[in-house]
Design an enzyme around this catalytic site. Sequence first.
Site, short mmCIF file in Angstrom:
data_model
loop_
_atom_site.label_atom_id
_atom_site.label_comp_id
_atom_site.label_asym_id
_atom_site.label_seq_id
_atom_site.Cartn_x
_atom_site.Cartn_y
_atom_site.Cartn_z
N CYS A 155 38.38 36.56 37.88
CA CYS A 155 38.16 38.01 37.82
C CYS A 155 38.32 38.60 39.22
O CYS A 155 37.58 38.23 40.15
CB CYS A 155 36.77 38.32 37.27
SG CYS A 155 36.42 40.09 37.16
N LYS A 156 39.26 39.53 39.37
CA LYS A 156 39.47 40.18 40.65
C LYS A 156 38.41 41.23 40.94
O LYS A 156 38.19 41.57 42.11
CB LYS A 156 40.86 40.83 40.69
CG LYS A 156 41.99 39.83 40.55
CD LYS A 156 43.34 40.53 40.54
CE LYS A 156 44.47 39.54 40.38
NZ LYS A 156 45.79 40.20 40.33
#
Length: 412
Positions: A155-156
């Site tokens: 997850c960025k």
Amino acid sequence: MDTRSGSQCSVTPEAILNNEKLVLPPRISRVNGWSLPLHYFQVVTWAVFVGLSSATFGIFIPFLPHAWKYIAYVVTGGIFSFHLVVHLIASCIDPADSNVRLMKNYSQPMPLFDRSKHAHVIQNQFCHLCKVTVNKKTKHCISCNKCVSGFDHHCKWINNCVGSRNYWFFFSTVASATAGMLCLIAILLYVLVQYLVNPGVLRTDPRYEDVKNMNTWLLFLPLFPVQVQTLIVVIIGMLVLLLDFLGLVHLGQLLIFHIYLKAKKMTTFEYLINNRKEESSKHQAVRKDPYVQMDKGVLQQGAGALGSSAQGVKAKSSLLIHKHLCHFCTSVNQDGDSTAREGDEDPCPSALGAKARNSRLICRRLCQFSTRVHPDGGSMAQEADDAPSISTLGLQQETTEPMKTDSAESED
């Protein structure tokens, strides 16, 4: 994150192409979401959280009447506080495999993967980069360059991998953010409606007694009252409402997607791999479909038949002329022969014989000329007769179309 299909390998920490740029894995494995470098998505997330919190508690909740104001503080404040806690936990947890966390030294640089020595990063539940034995659902993430237990995705927005150790904190982050967005939209809509119907309801704070101008509003009550004009409040409200709506759409879709994954008992990684396999099988089925090949063959045959039909028309025309000439010459020759025989009995044979000989000579030359013009008239006419006509091609195409439709329905 470069994902690859396979039972033992998901991500290979090699140089990959991302948007036509060569991306190398970090030489030092990342511990959690606060390991440098920070992702700009992560920075945007925290900036939006701070901005929406300030607007909610400093501008719009103070506009509410006393009865609703304290309820909004408790409910919205509880949701925002819960979101802050789970967001921090999801970012701070190290989701690496237990053996990696026990045996790995994060300060040591990671080796580059050599595919000439090993086909996959993880083989037989052993990672050739982390040098440890891992679980069956462990995958090696290229963004973090470490093995993540129960890998779901990288997850960025939290700048961290989501695995079995922090998945529920990530899910709670998304759910609480969605709930907070809904509360903020409800507050904004209430303020907007009351401003259009009865603006006095929004000016219940005692400090408005000193404000005589109805176009002047107080922000950041009760701690730091700031007087602004109505236009400023409207602009801030529209920007917050737009940002809130966009965030709600994104977070709502993400929340529904993960609820669907939990119902199917799948991870994001497994979902993507299954979709790729289905797309690959569909492409292979289309390539191997005999009806598609048949349609291509009919089109090619039709294109060839158009050319051969044109040649056949020319051949038939020239052959017809050839036959008429020869038939005419034969009839003339026969007449000439009979005339010549009659000429022998005629008292003036010289004139009639000369005419007959001239007629036969002309007919022979015409037959020779027509033969030279079209020596293979018979074979070309036969080819023209054998070439399929346009109506025949149309019948073949109409015959194959229902078969292709039935095949498509059977595949579905």
